[in-house]
Design a protein around this motif. Structure first.
Motif, mmCIF file in Angstrom:
data_model
loop_
_atom_site.group_PDB
_atom_site.id
_atom_site.type_symbol
_atom_site.label_atom_id
_atom_site.label_comp_id
_atom_site.label_asym_id
_atom_site.label_seq_id
_atom_site.Cartn_x
_atom_site.Cartn_y
_atom_site.Cartn_z
ATOM 1 N N VAL A 213 37.690 44.776 32.493
ATOM 2 C CA VAL A 213 39.128 44.772 32.778
ATOM 3 C C VAL A 213 39.533 43.343 33.137
ATOM 4 O O VAL A 213 38.706 42.537 33.574
ATOM 5 C CB VAL A 213 39.481 45.733 33.935
ATOM 6 N N PRO A 214 40.811 42.989 32.952
ATOM 7 C CA PRO A 214 41.265 41.627 33.283
ATOM 8 C C PRO A 214 41.321 41.417 34.787
ATOM 9 O O PRO A 214 41.471 42.358 35.567
ATOM 10 C CB PRO A 214 42.653 41.546 32.650
ATOM 11 N N ALA A 215 41.241 40.139 35.196
ATOM 12 C CA ALA A 215 41.230 39.816 36.617
ATOM 13 C C ALA A 215 42.055 38.577 36.886
ATOM 14 O O ALA A 215 42.048 37.627 36.093
ATOM 15 C CB ALA A 215 39.796 39.593 37.102
ATOM 16 N N TYR A 216 42.752 38.589 38.005
ATOM 17 C CA TYR A 216 43.336 37.366 38.553
ATOM 18 C C TYR A 216 42.292 36.806 39.509
ATOM 19 O O TYR A 216 41.866 37.488 40.443
ATOM 20 C CB TYR A 216 44.644 37.651 39.287
ATOM 21 N N VAL A 217 41.858 35.547 39.289
ATOM 22 C CA VAL A 217 40.725 35.012 40.032
ATOM 23 C C VAL A 217 41.103 33.732 40.770
ATOM 24 O O VAL A 217 42.058 33.040 40.403
ATOM 25 C CB VAL A 217 39.521 34.726 39.103
ATOM 26 N N ALA A 218 40.341 33.432 41.796
ATOM 27 C CA ALA A 218 40.438 32.183 42.546
ATOM 28 C C ALA A 218 39.082 31.932 43.181
ATOM 29 O O ALA A 218 38.258 32.849 43.297
ATOM 30 C CB ALA A 218 41.533 32.250 43.605
ATOM 31 N N VAL A 219 38.854 30.680 43.567
ATOM 32 C CA VAL A 219 37.592 30.307 44.197
ATOM 33 C C VAL A 219 37.882 29.420 45.397
ATOM 34 O O VAL A 219 38.626 28.450 45.289
ATOM 35 C CB VAL A 219 36.660 29.554 43.219
ATOM 36 N N ASN A 220 37.282 29.767 46.540
ATOM 37 C CA ASN A 220 37.315 28.929 47.726
ATOM 38 C C ASN A 220 35.910 28.417 48.023
ATOM 39 O O ASN A 220 34.915 29.069 47.675
ATOM 40 C CB ASN A 220 37.834 29.696 48.947
ATOM 41 N N ALA A 221 35.841 27.277 48.665
ATOM 42 C CA ALA A 221 34.550 26.715 49.049
ATOM 43 C C ALA A 221 34.650 26.157 50.462
ATOM 44 O O ALA A 221 35.646 25.513 50.814
ATOM 45 C CB ALA A 221 34.117 25.620 48.088
#
Length: 375
Positions: A213-221
């Motif tokens: 399924v499609p996803a809205y993604v983000a990454v924090n570090a």
């Protein structure tokens, strides 16, 4: 899942508020400059004629800018406005001309050739467009010949629509589903590589949507020191393709200004995903991709909207690898023109000179935003 949807709504609301705030009350660096009438120069030199034109464009004085052109009989004032800002809503629609940079390439007593760089202040940073213009003498004054770019007029036609689309049905207040709801898509960081740059630490990598399924993604570090104490936390704001279709990969780049890699003991990566409705249209084709070597290292090519709908904003992301397949750099460019159907639009992504010699291959992806939704 409720918390995830609530977070997405809150983030979306904050983003809209910030965009509206920036549009109505822009910071000084992004404001259009309205020159005082006493500061306008006489067009007694080619450079002065160009600067006057730039001042009129900054002040949105389109009538005066158009009437000052030597070749205005070749096009209308609307044609001139659309050539500078675009005929359809795009990134430049919500920007201001911040700087009008000129460089002479040839000059005689009756005409002069200049390269003009227009620096636009946008919500995602500086956007630069370049034009080669001619300035001609008309009596005691100089006038600019503006090179209006004629866009190809497409004939009326029917474009078949055949693409995947995902819709999402959430549990409503009256639904007897118990605690059941749709899970967030499974995403995974498949590569992560920290590097030291002059302005601080940079963490690059790639994120995979391994779901169906499609996803809205983000990454924090979060970077930690040798004693496991947090130094700073940053996120991948725009150096990422936030909408990931199933099995798709996006690069990401996170900057930590003024942080030294030598002081970092560990890095805690946090990928986020949110299930969203999406479609695989518009289809954007990438053509004629080429890595240009130093000293002006860049990734160039063009993007072509293969669908029948307009893509108002396109974000081109380039991931660069060395001969062993390790990530060397991630760079991007927002195309400041709307992508019309079947019409190629060029892109030019700058590559740091010191890194360009390590690059052996690249991968380019494009994400788009159309009025009415992302794609």
């Amino acid at each position: 899942m409720k918390n995830g949807r609530f977070l997405a709504v809150v983030l979306g609301a904050i983003t809209i508020v910030l965009v509206v705030w920036g549009t109505l009350w822009p910071v000084k660096a992004a404001q259009g400059y309205a020159p005082d009438k006493h500061l306008v120069q006489s067009s007694g030199t080619p450079a002065a004629a160009l600067q006057n034109l730039g001042a009129d464009i900054r002040a949105l004085n389109w009538g005066k800018a158009y009437n000052s052109l030597a070749n205005k009989a070749q096009f209308t004032e609307s044609d001139f406005m659309h050539d500078v800002t675009g005929a359809y809503p795009n990134l430049r629609t919500y920007s201001h001309l911040e700087n009008f940079e000129t460089r002479p390439t040839h000059e005689s007593d009756s005409e002069a050739d200049y390269q003009v760089k227009l620096h636009w202040a946008t919500v995602v940073g500086d956007s630069v467009s370049t034009r080669n213009v001619r300035v001609v003498r008309n009596g005691g004054e100089w006038q600019v010949e503006w090179p209006v770019t004629k866009e190809a007029a497409l004939p009326p036609q029917v474009i078949p629509v055949n693409y995947l689309r995902w819709d999402v049905i959430y549990r409503g207040a009256g639904d007897d589903w118990g605690s059941q709801d749709v899970d967030a898509p499974h995403v995974r960081i498949i590569d992560m590589h920290p590097v030291q740059r002059a302005d601080g630490l940079v963490i690059m990598g790639e994120l995979l949507n391994e779901d169906v399924v499609p996803a809205y993604v983000a990454v924090n570090a979060t970077v930690m020191d040798k004693n496991k104490q947090a130094i700073a936390t940053e996120g991948s704001f725009d150096k990422i393709s936030h909408l990931l279709l199933p099995k798709a990969v996006t690069p990401f780049l996170i900057k930590f200004p003024d942080v030294q890699l030598s002081s970092v003991g560990s890095v805690n990566m946090q990928p986020f995903s949110q299930l969203i409705p999406a479609s695989a249209d518009p289809v954007i084709e990438i053509q004629n991709v080429k890595i240009n070597p130093a000293p002006d290292a860049s990734l160039t090519g063009s993007v072509v909207n293969q669908s029948g709908q307009i893509a108002n904003i396109a974000h081109v992301l380039g991931t660069f690898y060395d001969k062993d397949g390790n990530i060397v750099w991630v760079a991007d460019q927002y195309v400041d023109r709307a992508l019309l159907p079947q019409t190629p639009v060029p892109f030019n992504i700058h590559i740091p000179e010191d890194l360009s010699r390590k690059i052996a291959s690249q991968r380019t992806v494009v994400s788009t935003y159309s009025m009415g939704g992302a794609a």
